[in-house]
Design a protein around this motif. Structure first.
Motif, PDB file in Angstrom:
ATOM      1  N   THR A  11       0.856  -1.183   0.000  1.00 50.13           N
ATOM      2  CA  THR A  11       0.000   0.000   0.000  1.00 50.13           C
ATOM      3  C   THR A  11       0.888   1.227   0.000  1.00 50.13           C
ATOM      4  N   GLY A  13       0.363   5.460   0.334  1.00 52.89           N
ATOM      5  CA  GLY A  13      -0.563   6.566   0.557  1.00 52.89           C
ATOM      6  C   GLY A  13      -1.793   6.116   1.323  1.00 52.89           C
ATOM      7  N   THR A  14      -2.781   7.009   1.328  1.00 56.10           N
ATOM      8  CA  THR A  14      -4.039   6.719   2.012  1.00 56.10           C
ATOM      9  C   THR A  14      -5.197   7.157   1.128  1.00 56.10           C
ATOM     10  N   LEU A  16      -7.922   8.268   2.137  1.00 57.60           N
ATOM     11  CA  LEU A  16      -8.698   9.273   2.863  1.00 57.60           C
ATOM     12  C   LEU A  16      -7.983  10.615   2.867  1.00 57.60           C
ATOM     13  N   GLY A  18      -5.565  11.831   0.834  1.00 57.16           N
ATOM     14  CA  GLY A  18      -4.245  11.971   0.236  1.00 57.16           C
ATOM     15  C   GLY A  18      -4.354  12.263  -1.251  1.00 57.16           C
ATOM     16  N   PHE A  21      -2.823   7.396  -3.981  1.00 62.90           N
ATOM     17  CA  PHE A  21      -3.084   6.164  -3.247  1.00 62.90           C
ATOM     18  C   PHE A  21      -2.867   5.000  -4.195  1.00 62.90           C
ATOM     19  N   GLN A  23      -2.923   0.558  -3.990  1.00 61.06           N
ATOM     20  CA  GLN A  23      -3.112  -0.662  -3.212  1.00 61.06           C
ATOM     21  C   GLN A  23      -2.964  -1.861  -4.130  1.00 61.06           C
ATOM     22  N   TRP A  56     -12.249   1.211   2.601  1.00 59.08           N
ATOM     23  CA  TRP A  56     -12.252   2.363   1.712  1.00 59.08           C
ATOM     24  C   TRP A  56     -13.127   2.142   0.488  1.00 59.08           C
TER      25      TRP A  56
END
Length: 91
Positions: A11, A13-14, A16, A18, A21, A23, A56
């Motif tokens: 993963t 980043g995020t 939420l 960012g 991101f 994944q 997410w």
């Protein structure tokens, strides 16, 4: 909305708040086919495309044309087939 199954990998980043991101998700054939069918249904429905995994959900309303990049690498003992979708949304 496409509910993505599979096991998480790396993963970055995020999702939420960012800017970026990423994944990685590892799936078996059935999980991959289900995700691809779900995406196809979202595209055909027009409007918003959403995908969800774990905690997410990400989504956007893509503009046309959408882009697909197909890559194939073949080296001794290793072959890789990659399909990358790029969707862009402009206000």
């Amino acid at each position: 909305m496409v509910i993505i199954q599979g096991r998480p990998g790396r993963t970055k980043g995020t999702p939420l708040g960012g800017d970026k991101f990423k994944q990685e998700l590892y799936m078996n054939r059935a999980e991959m086919a289900e995700m691809m069918r779900g995406l196809a249904n979202e595209f055909e429905g027009g409007g918003r495309v959403e995908a969800s995994y774990g905690g997410w959900t990400l989504g956007m309303t893509p503009n046309e044309p959408m882009m697909a990049e197909v890559r194939f690498d073949s080296e001794p003992g290793k072959r890789e087939f990659e399909i990358r979708l790029t969707l862009k949304e402009f206000p």
